[in-house]
Enzyme design. Structure first.
Site, PDB file in Angstrom:
ATOM      1  N   HIS A  33      -5.298  -3.141  -2.962  1.00  0.00           N
ATOM      2  CA  HIS A  33      -4.863  -2.151  -3.958  1.00  0.00           C
ATOM      3  C   HIS A  33      -4.738  -2.734  -5.358  1.00  0.00           C
ATOM      4  O   HIS A  33      -4.287  -2.051  -6.271  1.00  0.00           O
ATOM      5  CB  HIS A  33      -3.528  -1.541  -3.524  1.00  0.00           C
ATOM      6  N   SER A  67       0.797  -1.228   0.000  1.00  0.00           N
ATOM      7  CA  SER A  67       0.000   0.000   0.000  1.00  0.00           C
ATOM      8  C   SER A  67       0.827   1.274   0.000  1.00  0.00           C
ATOM      9  O   SER A  67       0.365   2.295  -0.493  1.00  0.00           O
ATOM     10  CB  SER A  67      -0.942  -0.002   1.202  1.00  0.00           C
ATOM     11  N   LYS A  77     -11.656   1.118  -2.252  1.00  0.00           N
ATOM     12  CA  LYS A  77     -10.660   1.717  -3.146  1.00  0.00           C
ATOM     13  C   LYS A  77     -11.188   1.702  -4.589  1.00  0.00           C
ATOM     14  O   LYS A  77     -11.941   2.590  -4.957  1.00  0.00           O
ATOM     15  CB  LYS A  77      -9.333   1.023  -2.949  1.00  0.00           C
TER      16      LYS A  77
END
Ligand code: PMP
Length: 392
Positions: free
Chosen positions: A207, A179, A238
């Site tokens: 991610h 990250s 995200k």
């Protein structure tokens, strides 16, 4: 509370105190954030596909709010289990080509819940030193032995696996894309080691979900390794632009989690409107490969332009692009200089990253256009010189 004031004073002295700053998405300008009275190019969010402002998601949420009301009223094992949860989990399992899926309140709780359910006293968890804090906390709460290996150092991992070969159960856990560094885990090697040592493998695709794979399934899929991963986890906060998290795996794993994952059992189900929004976001994530393709291209050209300007831009190919400056104070100076250039680039400092590796963590979104990014790099270079982190 004098001791708090004293300790916070020390933190502030080391440029390590955090404060909350109001940030509002700029109306009509995706990829920009208003701070104070200025709109800044937002190079610090995790809205990779630019879906957080997508009207179809908001509409699905509004409809669900009308149909189902505000809150679920209880945990799913009590009375909170509306049919739309199972429907979403069916769609998630289909997307991931896995037998089953389970939704969690957020990624933090998913990691804490899954790790605590898979291992306990007498077991060992092998975890990359740069794994996310929620993994670290999950291991601490599980009471299993925490065997931390140096970042992406497979020889160190092998050594630790040998050292703990008598542990009852073994779990290797890794971020797929790290990250704060934006580089990848060595998934092929991890699969190999997991097999050799009879360990379970858990991958956090926070991610990489939405970002990699033909339908945004994540890095494991794009490498053809998804069948080798025992527990696959990702978040909706995200690429999905929303909130919540998923875990996919075999039917038996999901059945185990329903019975053993404490954050799942002892916490109220997500509001139904969030579930409806996630279902719509999933449809978009699967469909909108154009956003994914542009994001990959944008990541390439942004990194190349930063390097051309004299920065080091990390080892990865993901939309997370770290520019290391080292000192906490220098990182804050750089961040302020970026703000003066109307760029939102947040300084990331210890303990989020190791001591001496403070940085600006740029993160891109499919909302950003090529010209915007290239112009941003010119301004980033100016800010870097102003802050003394880039040679004139
Ligand atoms: N895992 C990783 C690798 C993350 O970066 C994050 C979020 N920063 C999480 C888990 C937690 O996800 P959430 O924000 O949904 O709690």
């Amino acid at each position: 509370m004098k001791w708090m004031a004293d300790e916070l004073g020390l933190l502030a002295g080391d440029s390590l105190e955090r404060t909350l700053i109001d940030s509002t998405p700029a109306q009509g300008s995706p990829g920009y954030m208003v701070r104070g009275d200025r709109a800044l190019l937002n190079l610090s969010s995790n809205d990779y596909l630019g879906l957080s402002g997508h009207p179809a998601i908001a509409e699905a949420m509004r409809d669900a709010l009308t149909a189902h009301g505000a809150g679920a009223g209880a945990s799913r094992l009590v009375t909170g289990n509306r049919p739309i949860y199972g429907q979403l989990e069916g769609a998630l399992a289909d997307w991931q080509s896995s037998e089953a899926a389970l939704v969690f309140a957020n990624g933090y709780m998913a990691n804490v819940g899954v790790i605590g359910a898979l291992v306990g006293r007498g077991d060992a968890v092998f975890s990359d030193r740069l794994n996310h804090a929620s993994i670290v906390d999950g291991i601490a709460l599980s009471r299993a032995e925490h065997a931390r290996y140096r970042h992406n150092d497979m020889e160190h991992l092998r050594h630790l696996l040998n050292k703990h070969r008598d542990a009852r159960r073994k779990l290797i856990v890794t971020d797929a894309v790290f990250s704060m560094d934006g580089d990848r885990a060595m998934l092929g090697e991890l699969v190999q080691l997991k097999r050799e040592h009879g360990a379970m493998l858990m991958v956090d695709e926070a991610h990489s979900g939405g970002v990699y794979g033909p339908n945004g399934e994540g890095l494991c899929h794009s490498l053809g390794l998804h069948d080798e991963v025992d527990v696959h986890m990702g978040t909706f906060s995200k690429s999905f632009g929303l909130y919540g998290a998923y875990v996919t795996g075999s039917k038996i794993v999901i059945r185990w989690l329903v019975n053993k994952a404490r954050p799942f059992i002892y916490s109220t189900a997500l509001p139904p409107a969030i579930i409806a929004g996630i279902a719509e976001a999933l449809r978009l994530v699967r469909q909108e490969s154009r956003r994914r393709e542009w994001l990959a291209e944008a990541s390439r050209l942004f990194r190349a332009a930063l390097r051309e300007a004299g920065f080091q831009a990390g080892a990865g190919d993901s939309p997370i692009v770290p520019v290391l400056v080292g000192g906490n104070d220098a990182a804050l100076r750089f961040s302020s200089a970026l703000e003066a250039e109307e760029i939102l680039g947040v300084a990331i400092r210890p303990p989020t990253v190791p001591e001496g590796t403070a940085r600006i963590r740029f993160s891109l979104s499919a909302s950003h256009a090529e010209a915007e990014l290239l112009d941003a790099v010119r301004r980033i270079a100016r800010a870097g010189r102003m802050a003394g982190v880039l040679k004139p």
